[in-house]
Write an enzyme that holds these catalytic residues in place. Structure first.
Site, PDB file in Angstrom:
ATOM      1  N   GLY A 156      -1.784   4.979  -4.973  1.00  0.00           N
ATOM      2  CA  GLY A 156      -1.913   6.509  -3.368  1.00  0.00           C
ATOM      3  C   GLY A 156      -0.046   6.760  -3.244  1.00  0.00           C
TER       4      GLY A 156
ATOM      5  CG  ASN B  87      -2.078   4.889   7.428  1.00  0.00           C
ATOM      6  OD1 ASN B  87      -1.388   6.177   8.243  1.00  0.00           O
ATOM      7  ND2 ASN B  87      -1.259   3.805   7.548  1.00  0.00           N
TER       8      ASN B  87
ATOM      9  CB  THR C 259       0.608   2.428 -21.450  1.00  0.00           C
ATOM     10  OG1 THR C 259       1.782   2.520 -22.814  1.00  0.00           O
ATOM     11  CG2 THR C 259      -1.200   2.209 -22.945  1.00  0.00           C
TER      12      THR C 259
ATOM     13  CD  GLN D 290      -6.580   4.977   5.040  1.00  0.00           C
ATOM     14  OE1 GLN D 290      -7.563   3.983   5.765  1.00  0.00           O
ATOM     15  NE2 GLN D 290      -5.302   3.192   4.882  1.00  0.00           N
TER      16      GLN D 290
ATOM     17  CB  SER E 282      -5.667   4.571  -3.437  1.00  0.00           C
ATOM     18  OG  SER E 282      -4.681   3.481  -3.329  1.00  0.00           O
ATOM     19  CB  ALA E 283      -9.349   2.624  -7.391  1.00  0.00           C
ATOM     20  CG  HIS E 284      -6.386  -0.174  -2.557  1.00  0.00           C
ATOM     21  ND1 HIS E 284      -6.582  -0.935  -1.588  1.00  0.00           N
ATOM     22  CD2 HIS E 284      -5.246   0.034  -3.235  1.00  0.00           C
ATOM     23  CE1 HIS E 284      -4.702  -0.264  -1.291  1.00  0.00           C
ATOM     24  NE2 HIS E 284      -4.612   0.496  -1.436  1.00  0.00           N
TER      25      HIS E 284
ATOM     26  CB  CYS F  14       2.557  -3.528   9.939  1.00  0.00           C
ATOM     27  SG  CYS F  14       2.317  -4.728  11.577  1.00  0.00           S
TER      28      CYS F  14
END
Lengths: 389, 389
Positions: B74, B157, B243, B185, B205-207, B331
């Protein structure tokens, strides 16, 4: 006639992940999944793993762990080094000239082009000889005329030539310039001791030394500041924003540790395979010429030209025979451009169309090499016959 | 008294990788390890996997696969969008003003700060109300005064407020500005249909949706050009060098496909858990106030303040009880700053020190929620007693 087989001779393009590395990575995908910036136990476990990885890498590089920044790979490391230093120089009245040479990886070359064309920095390119070695006297003159940052590749990806990094870094420093090296191709085969190399910044990429793709590192010597190129959260001491990729960072560090614990065995094997290959090709394949430096080259790296033969055609025929090779860098079939690198070495356009790179690895065998030499004899002969018609 | 347990309520910081996603990723580490830019069979297999992944993602986003660029996450997507568009505007005489709002993720906020402070672009920040909703009239006025690019977060978030992206994008377009949203988010919970959202650029963002860390995407609408922020090889149609990270790209695409195939079940579960949590905390924990929008908030997201209580102290006590929570964004303990986001919503400094974010996930149970409410009652009561002494 030898039985057909599958032979991967493109280890400079990428290597498989060492199974031992896979084993240490796996728990960090599904079990230790906390965000390393979180303060709770899930986060702390991830953070600990990352700091352990940083220590492991620092041991190989002979530096402090705080001097290592984790990135998404070699291209990001190069971009971060060049953009980050260039903008910091601009902010603080440093010299705006960036020095490279014609055999840089495109992540350095194109980035300096953009810094010059779009962002108004100055640019100087040092000439190289027929073997791809930097002209040290010219390099010294350019630095003496004033420069902010020099970036010279440690070992070229296309012709395998190793540059005298420590000497060049000292020359840069004598004239007040910082020195970066792209060590992506050298990692796992050459010393990465940043004290001996005397570099200020150094780029690495895990998938070249049997670690995973998508992770790399930038060594940044203590005291050198960069304007962040990926800004946001205060990860990596404010030098690179983004949630830490715990599994891949853990994997990269272990891959590097293994590669250097075993470096003598691996490079001895590479060198034996490479020399067998070079000898067989030069003595047995029509019109073969070695490119790059005959001695100062990567242990794993053989590169040739066959004048008048189109590299892409050659690769296709080798692929049909089960051999994975490359025209130079990991290029796309169908790109009919002559190689910039070969042109910079003084080869003419027709020669520069016929580059072939064969790079051996840990699993490469004598039989693989024999098979490849015979296949190449056959394919090159046939292609020359076609050309003649 | 409830038995002590381990409760992960920090899914907005990161999620574990779905085991089904792990299964599809694994072969790409050790078997299909070719460089996707190589022309041989090893490379072509990797390239095919990447293009299949791109198609999968395009189906969820309702866009062309060529409009998706793979990134390292992200933060990179945000940086690429903002830096890339800003520099392209400068090169082509576009308006140099970048518009954001105070609840942006730092990858947007700090990047625009740098573009302003170091690179001399203009900057405007739209005010928000007490719930964190953008003031549309103020946004329109700022755009009408001239702007090149607006970037408004889809769902915040820290307080979970969802912004009316489609409306804001249309306002930006009416006044000739491009529109980017950080949807990091929102992914997995809100529609990512870029046609309905009417956005020009969108970061993922994948996670955050049960995919791996270290991989993300940027949607770039056809015809929009960017100056590359990671330059080098011609990967991703010259938009992002490096790559390809085949395993993680394959994993991200499958995680997104799964998340949207199952979105109704997941968000219904999140919402049930979240509402139970919000109800329990507001009715049972001393001084609890909900932050963010009471209805227009992420299904998974609960956030509170406890005036006069230090968020870090609260997190430590919860951690001892086995509960993984967050002060706002991911944080670090020990950072004694009040939250910028809460200050922007109009809370005073003492209130802004006491933020707590609890974000539920697929595995969260009613028992987890009950346990958390009781733990929170206990901890908050004790901390208020300490404050009193």
């Amino acid at each position: 006639m030898t039985q057909k087989r599958v032979v991967y001779l493109d280890h400079s393009a990428s290597t498989p992940v060492d199974p031992r590395v896979m084993d240490v990575m796996l728990p960090y995908f599904t079990d230790v999944y906390g965000n390393a910036s979180s303060s709770h136990r899930f986060g702390r476990k991830a953070e600990q793993a990352i700091e352990d990885a940083r220590e492991k890498m620092a041991a190989v590089l002979n530096c402090k762990s705080s001097e290592i920044v984790f990135t998404s790979g070699g291209s990001e490391s190069d971009n971060m080094a060049l953009r980050g230093v260039a903008w910091h120089l601009r902010e603080h009245g440093g010299h705006p000239k960036l020095v490279t040479m014609p055999l840089e990886h495109s992540a350095v070359g194109k980035t300096v082009d953009q810094l010059h064309d779009v962002m108004a920095f100055e640019q100087a390119i040092v000439p190289v000889d027929r073997f791809g070695s930097v002209d040290s006297a010219a390099f010294e003159q350019i630095c003496a005329d004033g420069a902010g940052l020099a970036s010279i590749i440690y070992a070229n990806n296309e012709v395998g030539t190793i540059e005298p990094i420590a000497d060049l870094a000292r020359i840069a420093h004598q004239h007040g310039a910082l020195f970066h090296t792209d060590a992506v191709q050298g990692a796992g085969q050459l010393s990465l001791d940043v004290q001996t190399l005397a570099v200020d910044l150094m780029s690495l990429s895990a998938h070249k030394f049997y670690g995973p793709k998508g992770v790399g590192a930038l060594y940044i010597r203590d005291g050198i500041e960069l304007v962040p190129t990926q800004s946001g959260g205060s990860h990596e001491n404010g030098r690179r924003a983004g949630t830490h990729n715990t599994p891949l960072i853990v994997g990269m560090a272990y891959a590097l540790e293994l590669a250097y614990a075993e470096i003598e065995a691996h490079t001895a094997h590479y060198q034996t395979m490479r020399d067998q290959l070079i000898h067989g090709v030069l003595s047995g394949v029509k019109n073969a010429q070695l490119t790059g430096h005959p001695e100062q080259r990567l242990p794993s790296h053989a590169s040739f030209i066959f004048e008048g033969i189109d590299s892409n055609l050659l690769l296709m025929h080798l692929d049909v025979k089960g051999i994975a090779a490359s025209g130079g860098s990991a290029c796309k079939t169908g790109n009919p451009e002559p190689s910039n690198v070969l042109m910079a070495l003084g080869y003419n356009e027709q020669e520069a169309m016929g580059g072939l790179r064969l790079t051996v690895g840990r699993q490469t065998t004598t039989d693989d090499i024999e098979y490849t030499i015979h296949a190449l004899q056959d394919v090159v002969e046939r292609l020359y016959n076609l050309v003649r018609v």
